[in-house]
Design a protein around this motif. Structure first.
Motif, PDB file in Angstrom:
ATOM      1  N   GLU A  91       0.840  -1.209   0.000  1.00 10.62           N
ATOM      2  CA  GLU A  91       0.000   0.000   0.000  1.00 10.62           C
ATOM      3  C   GLU A  91       0.875   1.258   0.000  1.00 10.62           C
ATOM      4  O   GLU A  91       0.613   2.203  -0.755  1.00 10.62           O
ATOM      5  CB  GLU A  91      -0.897   0.015   1.241  1.00 10.62           C
ATOM      6  CG  GLU A  91      -2.104  -0.869   1.124  1.00 10.62           C
ATOM      7  CD  GLU A  91      -3.082  -0.663   2.259  1.00 10.62           C
ATOM      8  OE1 GLU A  91      -4.277  -0.533   1.994  1.00 10.62           O
ATOM      9  OE2 GLU A  91      -2.643  -0.637   3.433  1.00 10.62           O
ATOM     10  N   PHE A  92       1.900   1.268   0.836  1.00  8.06           N
ATOM     11  CA  PHE A  92       2.818   2.410   0.891  1.00  8.06           C
ATOM     12  C   PHE A  92       3.579   2.570  -0.422  1.00  8.06           C
ATOM     13  O   PHE A  92       3.741   3.681  -0.933  1.00  8.06           O
ATOM     14  CB  PHE A  92       3.809   2.243   2.054  1.00  8.06           C
ATOM     15  CG  PHE A  92       3.346   2.925   3.299  1.00  8.06           C
ATOM     16  CD1 PHE A  92       3.662   4.255   3.536  1.00  8.06           C
ATOM     17  CD2 PHE A  92       2.567   2.254   4.227  1.00  8.06           C
ATOM     18  CE1 PHE A  92       3.218   4.901   4.678  1.00  8.06           C
ATOM     19  CE2 PHE A  92       2.116   2.892   5.367  1.00  8.06           C
ATOM     20  CZ  PHE A  92       2.450   4.217   5.597  1.00  8.06           C
ATOM     21  N   PHE A  93       4.034   1.440  -0.971  1.00  7.58           N
ATOM     22  CA  PHE A  93       4.789   1.474  -2.226  1.00  7.58           C
ATOM     23  C   PHE A  93       3.936   2.064  -3.349  1.00  7.58           C
ATOM     24  O   PHE A  93       4.392   2.932  -4.097  1.00  7.58           O
ATOM     25  CB  PHE A  93       5.271   0.062  -2.600  1.00  7.58           C
ATOM     26  CG  PHE A  93       5.850  -0.009  -3.980  1.00  7.58           C
ATOM     27  CD1 PHE A  93       7.114   0.499  -4.250  1.00  7.58           C
ATOM     28  CD2 PHE A  93       5.118  -0.565  -5.030  1.00  7.58           C
ATOM     29  CE1 PHE A  93       7.645   0.452  -5.539  1.00  7.58           C
ATOM     30  CE2 PHE A  93       5.641  -0.613  -6.314  1.00  7.58           C
ATOM     31  CZ  PHE A  93       6.909  -0.109  -6.567  1.00  7.58           C
ATOM     32  N   ILE A  94       2.688   1.596  -3.453  1.00  5.90           N
ATOM     33  CA  ILE A  94       1.796   2.067  -4.527  1.00  5.90           C
ATOM     34  C   ILE A  94       1.460   3.552  -4.346  1.00  5.90           C
ATOM     35  O   ILE A  94       1.362   4.291  -5.324  1.00  5.90           O
ATOM     36  CB  ILE A  94       0.519   1.191  -4.609  1.00  5.90           C
ATOM     37  CG1 ILE A  94       0.874  -0.245  -5.043  1.00  5.90           C
ATOM     38  CG2 ILE A  94      -0.510   1.789  -5.559  1.00  5.90           C
ATOM     39  CD1 ILE A  94       1.489  -0.389  -6.424  1.00  5.90           C
ATOM     40  N   ALA A  95       1.301   3.984  -3.098  1.00  2.00           N
ATOM     41  CA  ALA A  95       1.036   5.404  -2.837  1.00  2.00           C
ATOM     42  C   ALA A  95       2.195   6.254  -3.355  1.00  2.00           C
ATOM     43  O   ALA A  95       1.989   7.299  -3.987  1.00  2.00           O
ATOM     44  CB  ALA A  95       0.823   5.640  -1.349  1.00  2.00           C
ATOM     45  N   TRP A  96       3.430   5.775  -3.122  1.00  2.00           N
ATOM     46  CA  TRP A  96       4.619   6.487  -3.619  1.00  2.00           C
ATOM     47  C   TRP A  96       4.709   6.382  -5.142  1.00  2.00           C
ATOM     48  O   TRP A  96       4.923   7.372  -5.841  1.00  2.00           O
ATOM     49  CB  TRP A  96       5.884   5.904  -2.970  1.00  2.00           C
ATOM     50  CG  TRP A  96       7.141   6.323  -3.677  1.00  2.00           C
ATOM     51  CD1 TRP A  96       7.781   7.512  -3.587  1.00  2.00           C
ATOM     52  CD2 TRP A  96       7.883   5.539  -4.627  1.00  2.00           C
ATOM     53  NE1 TRP A  96       8.877   7.538  -4.404  1.00  2.00           N
ATOM     54  CE2 TRP A  96       8.970   6.340  -5.060  1.00  2.00           C
ATOM     55  CE3 TRP A  96       7.739   4.246  -5.159  1.00  2.00           C
ATOM     56  CZ2 TRP A  96       9.900   5.888  -6.000  1.00  2.00           C
ATOM     57  CZ3 TRP A  96       8.660   3.805  -6.072  1.00  2.00           C
ATOM     58  CH2 TRP A  96       9.730   4.617  -6.495  1.00  2.00           C
ATOM     59  N   TYR A  97       4.496   5.165  -5.670  1.00  2.00           N
ATOM     60  CA  TYR A  97       4.671   4.888  -7.101  1.00  2.00           C
ATOM     61  C   TYR A  97       3.642   5.635  -7.954  1.00  2.00           C
ATOM     62  O   TYR A  97       3.934   6.043  -9.067  1.00  2.00           O
ATOM     63  CB  TYR A  97       4.563   3.379  -7.322  1.00  2.00           C
ATOM     64  CG  TYR A  97       4.973   2.895  -8.688  1.00  2.00           C
ATOM     65  CD1 TYR A  97       6.303   2.968  -9.094  1.00  2.00           C
ATOM     66  CD2 TYR A  97       4.042   2.348  -9.569  1.00  2.00           C
ATOM     67  CE1 TYR A  97       6.687   2.524 -10.342  1.00  2.00           C
ATOM     68  CE2 TYR A  97       4.412   1.888 -10.810  1.00  2.00           C
ATOM     69  CZ  TYR A  97       5.748   1.979 -11.205  1.00  2.00           C
ATOM     70  OH  TYR A  97       6.126   1.531 -12.440  1.00  2.00           O
ATOM     71  N   SER A  98       2.418   5.795  -7.413  1.00  2.00           N
ATOM     72  CA  SER A  98       1.346   6.449  -8.177  1.00  2.00           C
ATOM     73  C   SER A  98       1.598   7.945  -8.350  1.00  2.00           C
ATOM     74  O   SER A  98       1.053   8.559  -9.265  1.00  2.00           O
ATOM     75  CB  SER A  98       0.005   6.257  -7.467  1.00  2.00           C
ATOM     76  OG  SER A  98       0.020   6.981  -6.245  1.00  2.00           O
TER      77      SER A  98
END
Length: 342
Positions: A218-225
């Motif tokens: 979830e944290f990774f996708i928040a950063w990646y998006s």
């Protein structure tokens, strides 16, 4: 049952009962949160003689109704079919006339013939086959209640697998919490052995690790998006005013289950009991984090607020725990807690 795991027979009965009681508690919440509970029948797809068709199939509330009712009915049938041979055993040994009549009706005239056993095995297998995709679909739908919204922190595609893993994780924790007490009270140490407890611990550890990966993703996708609202929602979750809830969730659900790698912890009953309680607390914090931290900071600072439960909120929460334990204790008193026939 599908994987032919013999060790399941010591816990499956209690686990199935627990599922049914938990679903009963869950079914209360859509009604309680409707605001107009006397119009609860509006969620059902009724025929047009009641007026125009009210059910809105785009509404997650309606998906919940289908998910919960399907889950409840299939689980109930699966649980009841498994109980029939045991009811027959109790019927044959019952002393009182009321008990004899009650268990005769419940056992559905079970004779224990080869044909009956053959049918019983077939039906059990079919129901297990139906229940497996049902578990996946039900928790996917429950997670989509959040994922289909546009609220930052909810609008994520990882929710379905992460809720399924979380359900198995918290389910095994709850089975351990209840069965470790039941094991002592009913002196079932020969049926629920240390080996069973160790195997349940292993499943809890694996699913806990999957949930941990979901949290990090979830944290990774928040950063990646590179969506600033999504990034703010997750940074606020971990470092904002509700950091303590997030820290509790991570500690209880991800870090603590890793203790199961140690053989001493896996085979220790007091340690397992404490661990199962910690996981239950952690899963409660997970729901708290998902709901409260995503809603308490909106786009406008004027609508920022801190959540404090009212006496009614606390009453409903404690009440559902009371209902759950009352149903479980009634089950333990009148029904066989472990699978006698197997």
């Amino acid at each position: 049952l599908l994987f032919r795991q013999k060790w399941r027979s010591s816990i499956n009965r209690a686990a199935e009962a627990m599922t049914i009681f938990a679903v009963i508690c869950a079914a209360m919440f859509p009604v309680l949160h409707m605001g107009r509970p006397w119009q609860a029948y509006w969620v059902f797809p009724l025929q047009n003689t009641f007026g125009s068709l009210w059910a809105n199939f785009n509404s997650p509330l309606l998906w919940d109704v289908f998910a919960i009712s399907t889950y409840f009915s299939v689980s109930l049938v699966f649980w009841y079919i498994g109980l029939i041979p045991d009811f027959a055993t109790i019927r044959d040994r019952a002393k009182g006339p009321i008990a004899k009549v009650a268990y005769s009706m419940l056992s559905m005239n079970w004779k224990g013939s080869a044909k009956a056993w053959s049918r019983y095995e077939t039906v059990s297998l079919i129901l297990a086959g139906v229940s497996t995709p049902l578990v996946l679909s039900v928790h996917t739908i429950v997670s989509m209640d959040f994922a289909t919204s546009v609220v930052p922190g909810w609008h994520t595609t990882i929710f379905p697998p992460y809720f399924v893993a979380g359900a198995i994780f918290s389910g095994f924790a709850m089975v351990l919490t209840l069965m470790l007490i039941t094991r002592v009270v009913f002196k079932l140490e020969d049926y629920i052995t240390l080996e069973h407890i160790a195997l349940m611990n292993k499943i809890m550890m694996i699913t806990g690790s999957i949930v941990g990966v979901a949290y990090i993703t979830e944290f990774f996708i928040a950063w990646y998006s590179q969506v600033e609202f999504e990034q703010y929602a997750f940074i606020n979750r971990a470092t904002g005013p509700y950091w303590w809830a997030y820290a509790s969730m991570m500690t209880c659900n991800v870090i603590t289950p890793q203790l199961v790698w140690f053989r001493k912890v896996r085979y220790s009953i007091p340690m397992t009991f404490v661990l199962s309680i910690i996981v239950n607390i952690g899963m409660w914090f997970e729901r708290f984090v998902i709901i409260v931290t995503s809603l308490h900071r909106d786009y406008l600072p004027s609508s920022w607020a801190m959540f404090s439960p009212s006496i009614i909120d606390i009453g409903i929460y404690v009440g559902t725990m009371g209902l759950f334990f009352t149903l479980f204790l009634l089950f333990a008193k009148f029904f066989p807690v472990i699978n006698m026939a197997e």
